[in-house]
Design a protein around this motif. Structure first.
Motif, PDB file in Angstrom:
ATOM      1  N   ASP A  10       0.860  -1.064  -0.096  1.00 52.16           N
ATOM      2  CA  ASP A  10       0.018  -0.071   0.071  1.00 52.16           C
ATOM      3  C   ASP A  10       0.891   1.296   0.078  1.00 52.16           C
ATOM      4  N   ARG A  11       0.545   2.268  -0.987  1.00 49.98           N
ATOM      5  CA  ARG A  11       1.393   3.591  -0.973  1.00 49.98           C
ATOM      6  C   ARG A  11       0.486   4.527  -0.685  1.00 49.98           C
ATOM      7  N   TYR A  12      -0.761   4.900  -1.049  1.00 52.20           N
ATOM      8  CA  TYR A  12      -1.774   5.936  -0.752  1.00 52.20           C
ATOM      9  C   TYR A  12      -2.965   5.539  -0.453  1.00 52.20           C
ATOM     10  N   THR A  13      -3.661   6.232   0.670  1.00 55.71           N
ATOM     11  CA  THR A  13      -4.960   5.772   1.087  1.00 55.71           C
ATOM     12  C   THR A  13      -5.971   6.527  -0.012  1.00 55.71           C
ATOM     13  N   ASN A  19      -7.884  13.499  -2.899  1.00 54.49           N
ATOM     14  CA  ASN A  19      -7.208  14.724  -2.567  1.00 54.49           C
ATOM     15  C   ASN A  19      -6.396  14.988  -3.640  1.00 54.49           C
ATOM     16  N   HIS A  20      -5.439  14.176  -4.138  1.00 48.35           N
ATOM     17  CA  HIS A  20      -4.401  14.317  -5.192  1.00 48.35           C
ATOM     18  C   HIS A  20      -5.045  14.788  -6.264  1.00 48.35           C
ATOM     19  N   TRP A  21      -6.108  13.852  -6.674  1.00 44.27           N
ATOM     20  CA  TRP A  21      -6.856  14.018  -8.163  1.00 44.27           C
ATOM     21  C   TRP A  21      -7.497  15.355  -8.208  1.00 44.27           C
ATOM     22  N   VAL A 170       7.394  18.586 -14.946  1.00 45.68           N
ATOM     23  CA  VAL A 170       8.586  17.503 -14.563  1.00 45.68           C
ATOM     24  C   VAL A 170       7.843  16.659 -13.682  1.00 45.68           C
ATOM     25  N   HIS A 171       7.071  16.973 -12.829  1.00 45.74           N
ATOM     26  CA  HIS A 171       6.347  15.931 -11.790  1.00 45.74           C
ATOM     27  C   HIS A 171       5.557  14.807 -12.722  1.00 45.74           C
ATOM     28  N   ILE A 172       4.788  15.290 -13.904  1.00 41.96           N
ATOM     29  CA  ILE A 172       4.076  14.341 -14.741  1.00 41.96           C
ATOM     30  C   ILE A 172       4.907  13.433 -15.314  1.00 41.96           C
TER      31      ILE A 172
HETATM   32  C1  HEM Z   1      -1.815  14.836 -14.546  1.00 39.75           C
HETATM   33  C2  HEM Z   1      -1.193  15.161 -13.509  1.00 39.75           C
HETATM   34  C3  HEM Z   1      -0.583  14.331 -12.367  1.00 39.75           C
HETATM   35  C4  HEM Z   1      -0.051  13.287 -12.308  1.00 39.75           C
HETATM   36  C5  HEM Z   1      -0.143  12.196 -13.389  1.00 39.75           C
HETATM   37  C6  HEM Z   1       0.577  12.983 -11.009  1.00 39.75           C
HETATM   38  C7  HEM Z   1       0.977  11.821 -10.605  1.00 39.75           C
HETATM   39  C8  HEM Z   1       1.468  11.427  -9.438  1.00 39.75           C
HETATM   40  C9  HEM Z   1       1.882  10.457  -8.791  1.00 39.75           C
HETATM   41  C10 HEM Z   1       1.996   9.024  -9.594  1.00 39.75           C
HETATM   42  C11 HEM Z   1       2.328  10.591  -7.737  1.00 39.75           C
HETATM   43  C12 HEM Z   1       2.900   9.477  -6.719  1.00 39.75           C
HETATM   44  C13 HEM Z   1       4.459   9.487  -6.705  1.00 39.75           C
HETATM   45  C14 HEM Z   1       5.141   8.236  -5.900  1.00 39.75           C
HETATM   46  O1  HEM Z   1       4.342   7.739  -4.869  1.00 39.75           O
HETATM   47  O2  HEM Z   1       6.219   8.167  -5.712  1.00 39.75           O
HETATM   48  C15 HEM Z   1       2.030  11.889  -7.145  1.00 39.75           C
HETATM   49  C16 HEM Z   1       2.339  12.650  -6.050  1.00 39.75           C
HETATM   50  C17 HEM Z   1       2.217  13.800  -5.533  1.00 39.75           C
HETATM   51  N1  HEM Z   1       1.580  14.715  -6.580  1.00 39.75           N
HETATM   52 FE1  HEM Z   1       1.261  14.490  -8.562  1.00 39.75          FE
HETATM   53  N2  HEM Z   1       0.431  13.950 -10.512  1.00 39.75           N
HETATM   54  C18 HEM Z   1      -0.296  15.320 -11.229  1.00 39.75           C
HETATM   55  C19 HEM Z   1      -0.464  16.514 -10.828  1.00 39.75           C
HETATM   56  C20 HEM Z   1      -0.015  17.086  -9.810  1.00 39.75           C
HETATM   57  C21 HEM Z   1      -0.262  18.203  -9.374  1.00 39.75           C
HETATM   58  C22 HEM Z   1      -0.849  19.513 -10.410  1.00 39.75           C
HETATM   59  C23 HEM Z   1       0.224  18.822  -8.114  1.00 39.75           C
HETATM   60  C24 HEM Z   1       0.210  19.909  -7.376  1.00 39.75           C
HETATM   61  C25 HEM Z   1       0.636  21.003  -7.658  1.00 39.75           C
HETATM   62  C26 HEM Z   1       0.693  17.255  -7.686  1.00 39.75           C
HETATM   63  C27 HEM Z   1       1.158  17.037  -6.219  1.00 39.75           C
HETATM   64  C28 HEM Z   1       1.654  15.855  -5.854  1.00 39.75           C
HETATM   65  C29 HEM Z   1       1.931  15.969  -4.399  1.00 39.75           C
HETATM   66  C30 HEM Z   1       2.270  16.868  -3.291  1.00 39.75           C
HETATM   67  C31 HEM Z   1       2.457  14.191  -4.343  1.00 39.75           C
HETATM   68  C32 HEM Z   1       2.955  13.556  -3.163  1.00 39.75           C
HETATM   69  C33 HEM Z   1       4.265  13.569  -3.358  1.00 39.75           C
HETATM   70  C34 HEM Z   1       5.130  14.257  -2.397  1.00 39.75           C
HETATM   71  O3  HEM Z   1       5.066  14.477  -1.122  1.00 39.75           O
HETATM   72  O4  HEM Z   1       6.634  14.343  -2.759  1.00 39.75           O
HETATM   73  N3  HEM Z   1       0.479  16.362  -8.490  1.00 39.75           N
HETATM   74  N4  HEM Z   1       1.718  12.578  -8.284  1.00 39.75           N
END
Ligand code: HEM
Length: 211
Positions: A10-13, A19-21, A170-172
Motif C-alpha cells: 500500500d502506498r496511498y490511502t 485529494n491528489h486528483w 517535470v512531476h508528470i
Molecule cells: C496529471 C497530472 C498529475 C499526475 C499524472 C500526477 C502523478 C502523481 C503520482 C504518480 C504520484 C505518486 C508518486 C510516488 O508515490 O512516488 C504523485 C504524488 C504527488 N503529486 Fe502528483 N500528479 C499530477 C499532478 C499534480 C499536481 C498538479 C500537483 C500539485 C501542484 C501534484 C502534487 C503531488 C504531491 C504533493 C504528491 C506527493 C509527493 C510528495 O509528497 O513528494 N500532482 N503525483
C-alpha cells in the motif's frame, strides 16, 4: 502498512488519492484559465470556462479551492519530504538516476531527493500564487491593496505560475517515466519490485512494520 500477499505494498490511502486528483484537476484548470487571461494569443482557452468574463470570475475561486486541496496534500506529505544527508548524496549522484542505474545512488525512503525538491517548490510557489492572487482580487479584496502593490503582484503571479507549470510538467513526466509509479496514485498500491528498485529504504521500513 505493507501487504505481504502478491508482493504488493500500500502506498496511498483512498483519501490521499482523491485529494491528489482533485488538486491535479484544479491546478490544470487554473493553468489553462490563467494562461487565457495572461496573453491575447491564449484567450481562446477561455472558451473552456464559458468565455472571458466567466474565466475572470471563476479563476480566483478555483484558486481558493486549489489552495485548500494543496493544504490537504501538504499536511499529509510534508513529514515524508524532510531533507536528510542521504538526499544531498542522492542529488550529487543524480546522473546515475538519469542513466537508469539507481543501484549507484543512496537508497531512497518514501520519496527521493528529486521528489522532495518538487514538493517544496510546489509548496513555495503555491504560497506565492496565493498571496499575489489575493492582492489582485479586486472584486473581493480590491480595497486592501494599492495600485503599485497590484502591479507587483501581477508580475509575481505570472512568474510563479510559469515556474509552477514547469515543475508540474517535470512531476508528470517523472511519474510516467518511472514505470509503475502512476498505479500508486490510481490504485493506491505499488509492486515490491518497484519499491526495491526506486524506494528501497521505504520498502525495508514497510516490511519491518509488517513483521
Ligand atoms: C496529471 C497530472 C498529475 C499526475 C499524472 C500526477 C502523478 C502523481 C503520482 C504518480 C504520484 C505518486 C508518486 C510516488 O508515490 O512516488 C504523485 C504524488 C504527488 N503529486 Fe502528483 N500528479 C499530477 C499532478 C499534480 C499536481 C498538479 C500537483 C500539485 C501542484 C501534484 C502534487 C503531488 C504531491 C504533493 C504528491 C506527493 C509527493 C510528495 O509528497 O513528494 N500532482 N503525483
Amino acid at each position: 502498512m505493507a501487504e505481504q500477499q502478491d508482493n504488493i505494498l500500500d502506498r496511498y490511502t483512498p483519501g490521499a488519492r482523491v485529494n491528489h486528483w482533485i488538486n491535479a484537476m484544479l491546478m490544470i484548470c487554473l493553468a489553462l484559465s490563467g494562461m487565457s487571461l495572461f496573453h491575447p494569443s491564449l484567450f481562446f482557452l477561455s472558451d473552456l470556462f464559458g468565455g472571458g468574463v466567466w474565466t475572470r470570475i471563476i479563476h480566483p475561486w478555483m484558486g481558493v479551492l486549489a489552495i485548500l486541496s494543496f493544504l490537504g496534500l501538504f499536511i499529509r506529505f510534508w513529514r515524508f519530504n524532510l531533507w536528510t544527508a542521504d538526499d544531498t548524496a542522492w542529488i550529487k549522484s543524480v546522473r546515475h538516476v538519469v542513466a537508469g542505474d539507481e543501484a549507484k545512488v543512496p537508497e531512497a525512503g518514501k520519496y527521493n531527493a528529486g521528489q522532495k525538491l518538487v514538493f517544496w517548490l510546489m509548496s513555495m510557489l503555491t504560497i506565492l500564487l496565493l498571496m499575489s492572487g489575493l492582492a489582485m482580487w479586486d472584486s473581493q479584496l480590491g480595497h486592501l491593496t494599492s495600485i503599485e502593490q497590484k502591479r507587483l503582484a501581477a508580475v509575481v503571479h505570472a512568474l510563479s505560475a510559469v515556474v509552477l507549470i514547469a515543475v508540474v510538467i517535470v512531476h508528470i513526466y517523472a511519474a510516467i517515466w518511472i514505470r509503475g509509479t502512476i498505479r500508486g496514485m490510481t490504485r493506491g498500491s505499488v509492486t515490491g519490485g518497484w519499491a526495491w528498485r526506486h524506494h528501497r529504504k521505504w520498502l525495508r521500513e514497510e516490511v519491518g512494520k509488517a513483521k
